[in-house]
Design an enzyme around this catalytic site. Structure first.
Site, PDB file in Angstrom:
ATOM      1  N   ASP A 139     -19.280 -62.771  30.662  1.00 16.88           N
ATOM      2  CA  ASP A 139     -18.678 -63.687  29.500  1.00 16.88           C
ATOM      3  C   ASP A 139     -19.362 -65.298  29.304  1.00 16.88           C
ATOM      4  O   ASP A 139     -19.592 -65.545  30.480  1.00 16.88           O
ATOM      5  CB  ASP A 139     -17.457 -64.456  29.470  1.00 16.88           C
ATOM      6  CG  ASP A 139     -16.688 -65.244  28.950  1.00 16.88           C
ATOM      7  OD1 ASP A 139     -16.231 -64.803  27.776  1.00 16.88           O
ATOM      8  OD2 ASP A 139     -16.878 -66.327  28.474  1.00 16.88           O
ATOM      9  N   TYR A 185     -23.092 -72.717  27.086  1.00 15.29           N
ATOM     10  CA  TYR A 185     -23.535 -72.431  28.565  1.00 15.29           C
ATOM     11  C   TYR A 185     -24.820 -72.704  29.210  1.00 15.29           C
ATOM     12  O   TYR A 185     -24.829 -72.663  29.569  1.00 15.29           O
ATOM     13  CB  TYR A 185     -23.228 -71.341  29.098  1.00 15.29           C
ATOM     14  CG  TYR A 185     -21.204 -71.223  28.591  1.00 15.29           C
ATOM     15  CD1 TYR A 185     -20.199 -71.525  28.322  1.00 15.29           C
ATOM     16  CD2 TYR A 185     -20.925 -70.006  29.113  1.00 15.29           C
ATOM     17  CE1 TYR A 185     -19.147 -71.892  27.860  1.00 15.29           C
ATOM     18  CE2 TYR A 185     -19.546 -69.935  28.720  1.00 15.29           C
ATOM     19  CZ  TYR A 185     -18.743 -70.236  28.252  1.00 15.29           C
ATOM     20  OH  TYR A 185     -17.557 -70.719  28.344  1.00 15.29           O
ATOM     21  N   LYS A 193     -20.388 -66.946  22.494  1.00 14.18           N
ATOM     22  CA  LYS A 193     -19.332 -67.676  21.617  1.00 14.18           C
ATOM     23  C   LYS A 193     -20.406 -68.863  20.439  1.00 14.18           C
ATOM     24  O   LYS A 193     -21.124 -69.313  21.358  1.00 14.18           O
ATOM     25  CB  LYS A 193     -18.430 -68.804  21.723  1.00 14.18           C
ATOM     26  CG  LYS A 193     -17.789 -67.532  23.102  1.00 14.18           C
ATOM     27  CD  LYS A 193     -16.614 -68.250  24.321  1.00 14.18           C
ATOM     28  CE  LYS A 193     -16.106 -67.696  25.040  1.00 14.18           C
ATOM     29  NZ  LYS A 193     -17.141 -67.725  26.930  1.00 14.18           N
ATOM     30  N   HIS A 220     -15.993 -70.497  18.818  1.00 15.65           N
ATOM     31  CA  HIS A 220     -15.376 -70.886  20.225  1.00 15.65           C
ATOM     32  C   HIS A 220     -13.954 -71.740  20.275  1.00 15.65           C
ATOM     33  O   HIS A 220     -13.473 -72.026  21.051  1.00 15.65           O
ATOM     34  CB  HIS A 220     -16.816 -71.753  21.001  1.00 15.65           C
ATOM     35  CG  HIS A 220     -16.699 -71.775  22.234  1.00 15.65           C
ATOM     36  ND1 HIS A 220     -17.813 -72.075  23.119  1.00 15.65           N
ATOM     37  CD2 HIS A 220     -15.976 -72.195  23.306  1.00 15.65           C
ATOM     38  CE1 HIS A 220     -17.712 -72.030  24.057  1.00 15.65           C
ATOM     39  NE2 HIS A 220     -16.155 -72.319  25.021  1.00 15.65           N
TER      40      HIS A 220
HETATM   41  N1  NAP Z   1     -13.240 -69.938  25.440  1.00 16.10           N
HETATM   42  C1  NAP Z   1     -13.332 -71.059  26.489  1.00 16.10           C
HETATM   43  O1  NAP Z   1     -13.492 -72.387  26.114  1.00 16.10           O
HETATM   44  C2  NAP Z   1     -13.965 -71.662  27.676  1.00 16.10           C
HETATM   45  C3  NAP Z   1     -14.128 -72.469  28.368  1.00 16.10           C
HETATM   46  C4  NAP Z   1     -13.668 -72.516  29.966  1.00 16.10           C
HETATM   47  C5  NAP Z   1     -14.560 -71.633  30.292  1.00 16.10           C
HETATM   48  N2  NAP Z   1     -14.967 -69.929  29.869  1.00 16.10           N
HETATM   49  C6  NAP Z   1     -14.806 -68.715  30.325  1.00 16.10           C
HETATM   50  O2  NAP Z   1     -13.839 -68.660  31.483  1.00 16.10           O
HETATM   51  C7  NAP Z   1     -14.744 -68.782  32.582  1.00 16.10           C
HETATM   52  C8  NAP Z   1     -13.247 -68.564  34.018  1.00 16.10           C
HETATM   53  O3  NAP Z   1     -13.114 -69.822  34.257  1.00 16.10           O
HETATM   54  P1  NAP Z   1     -13.944 -70.863  34.861  1.00 16.10           P
HETATM   55  O4  NAP Z   1     -15.158 -70.363  35.165  1.00 16.10           O
HETATM   56  O5  NAP Z   1     -13.563 -72.342  33.380  1.00 16.10           O
HETATM   57  O6  NAP Z   1     -12.412 -71.683  35.631  1.00 16.10           O
HETATM   58  P2  NAP Z   1     -12.214 -70.200  36.424  1.00 16.10           P
HETATM   59  O7  NAP Z   1     -12.198 -68.738  36.793  1.00 16.10           O
HETATM   60  O8  NAP Z   1     -10.064 -70.459  36.566  1.00 16.10           O
HETATM   61  O9  NAP Z   1     -12.343 -71.291  38.667  1.00 16.10           O
HETATM   62  C9  NAP Z   1     -13.432 -71.640  38.936  1.00 16.10           C
HETATM   63  C10 NAP Z   1     -13.317 -71.935  40.179  1.00 16.10           C
HETATM   64  O10 NAP Z   1     -12.898 -72.179  40.833  1.00 16.10           O
HETATM   65  C11 NAP Z   1     -13.479 -71.572  42.190  1.00 16.10           C
HETATM   66  N3  NAP Z   1     -13.100 -70.387  42.506  1.00 16.10           N
HETATM   67  C12 NAP Z   1     -13.625 -68.892  41.996  1.00 16.10           C
HETATM   68  N4  NAP Z   1     -13.167 -68.494  42.966  1.00 16.10           N
HETATM   69  C13 NAP Z   1     -12.546 -68.320  43.967  1.00 16.10           C
HETATM   70  C14 NAP Z   1     -11.552 -68.081  45.197  1.00 16.10           C
HETATM   71  N5  NAP Z   1     -11.802 -66.907  45.235  1.00 16.10           N
HETATM   72  N6  NAP Z   1     -10.835 -68.980  46.114  1.00 16.10           N
HETATM   73  C15 NAP Z   1     -10.916 -70.279  45.542  1.00 16.10           C
HETATM   74  N7  NAP Z   1     -11.629 -70.344  44.323  1.00 16.10           N
HETATM   75  C16 NAP Z   1     -12.535 -70.120  43.788  1.00 16.10           C
HETATM   76  C17 NAP Z   1     -14.617 -71.565  42.128  1.00 16.10           C
HETATM   77  O11 NAP Z   1     -15.731 -72.073  42.719  1.00 16.10           O
HETATM   78  P3  NAP Z   1     -16.976 -71.366  43.193  1.00 16.10           P
HETATM   79  O12 NAP Z   1     -18.115 -71.055  42.068  1.00 16.10           O
HETATM   80  O13 NAP Z   1     -18.184 -72.647  43.839  1.00 16.10           O
HETATM   81  O14 NAP Z   1     -17.135 -70.389  43.752  1.00 16.10           O
HETATM   82  C18 NAP Z   1     -15.091 -72.077  40.110  1.00 16.10           C
HETATM   83  O15 NAP Z   1     -15.376 -73.649  41.147  1.00 16.10           O
HETATM   84  C19 NAP Z   1     -15.702 -69.569  32.461  1.00 16.10           C
HETATM   85  O16 NAP Z   1     -16.509 -69.431  33.192  1.00 16.10           O
HETATM   86  C20 NAP Z   1     -16.304 -68.868  31.102  1.00 16.10           C
HETATM   87  O17 NAP Z   1     -17.049 -68.126  31.061  1.00 16.10           O
HETATM   88  C21 NAP Z   1     -14.456 -69.954  28.282  1.00 16.10           C
END
Ligand code: NAP
Length: 278
Positions: free
Chosen positions: A49, A54, A79, A112
């Site tokens: 994704d 990004y 997006k 987005h």
């Molecule tokens: N459509 C939108 O508007 C939108 C907005 C935001 C995000 N997204 C998409 O959604 C994806 C996921 O969301 P996100 O990146 O915001 O947040 P997330 O996946 O909820 O959390 C990522 C965070 O959690 C940590 N983490 C991951 N696995 C873990 C585990 N097993 N134990 C402890 N900590 C852990 C990561 O740290 P480390 O990386 O340091 O391990 C990072 O700091 C994004 O990467 C993006 O592709 C879309």
């Protein structure tokens, strides 16, 4: 409920999408990007994704080219960012993304954020890209129900997917039910609450009982609700852990306990604020 890493959801046009994918937000360091993606592929991830916003579509393109994976083996989401919304601008932005990704087509392209204006023009461009076969499915992100209702009042195609902030402290369960009623797939962004939900004592307690990590419990909770997930990590052990959630089940009582942790606390922007501002 038997679930596996290779499970797919069937979208409203018959396209199959992996239930669990790998999020790429904030991953712009090339070395970290490559090592994380290698670990993700090893762990079984096939959905990636990204987004124009990004700034890493080119890194993903380079990685895929060298990965040895066949095009049919992976599923790519990108997006259109807010500044590129509008009919002609969306078409151009899609072309730029496709070139950066070095692909002939995308699997899923999302709006987005909802913008009040332009609104229908962007979706018209999305429908054009879909009708012409440049993308296998189109969808939206961060749309509240009233944004969706507005879109549906003139859309020729119902969005296949909605990507929404969703995690135990912001369960978005009303949207989950609404999307289900529309036959749309709910894909959770920020599925771990960007790390903030991992200290929740109720989740930690359930994790201890199962001999799993809090992150694994949360991801499993999403999947048992039928919600697709795209956790992000650049830590190799966590990448593996986040894919290793298919050998246990949460009981109905545990699911309910996690449901009750909803505080309506989002960490992202409120869609309506973006809708009227941008
Ligand atoms: N459509 C939108 O508007 C939108 C907005 C935001 C995000 N997204 C998409 O959604 C994806 C996921 O969301 P996100 O990146 O915001 O947040 P997330 O996946 O909820 O959390 C990522 C965070 O959690 C940590 N983490 C991951 N696995 C873990 C585990 N097993 N134990 C402890 N900590 C852990 C990561 O740290 P480390 O990386 O340091 O391990 C990072 O700091 C994004 O990467 C993006 O592709 C879309």
């Amino acid at each position: 409920m038997a679930l596996s890493m290779q499970d797919t959801l069937t979208l409203n046009n018959g396209v199959k999408m992996p239930c669990e994918g790998f999020g790429l937000f904030s991953m712009t360091d090339e070395d970290i990007f490559i090592s994380s993606l290698e670990a993700a592929v090893d762990a079984g991830y096939r959905l990636f994704d990204t987004a124009a916003q990004y700034g890493n579509e080119h890194l993903l393109g380079d990685f895929l080219k060298d990965s040895g994976l066949e095009r049919s083996e992976y599923f790519i989401t990108s997006k259109v960012q807010n500044r590129d919304q509008g009919y002609e601008k969306t078409l151009k932005a899609f072309d730029t993304s496709l070139k950066a990704l070095q692909l002939d087509y995308l699997d899923l392209y999302l709006v987005h954020w909802p913008l009040k204006d332009p609104f229908f023009e962007t979706w018209k461009a999305m429908e054009h890209l879909y009708s012409e076969g440049f993308v296998r499915a189109i969808g939206v992100s961060n749309f509240e129900s009233h944004h969706l209702d507005r879109l549906l009042s003139r859309a020729n195609f119902v969005p296949a997917v909605e990507q929404l902030e969703t995690h135990p402290h912001f369960s978005n369960h009303v949207m989950r039910d609404y999307l289900k009623s529309l036959g749309m797939v709910h894909q959770a962004w920020g599925p771990l609450g960007r790390g903030a939900d991992l200290d929740d004592p109720v989740i930690c307690d359930i994790a201890e009982k199962h001999g799993k990590s809090p992150a694994q419990i949360i991801l499993r909770w999403h999947r048992q609700h039928g919600v697709a997930i795209i956790p992000k990590s650049q830590t190799l052990s966590r990448i593996r852990d986040n894919a290793d959630i298919y050998d246990f089940m949460l009981t109905p009582v545990e699911m309910k306990k996690i449901d009750l942790q909803n505080k309506g606390e989002r960490f992202g922007q409120a869609p309506d604020a973006v809708y009227v501002k941008d």
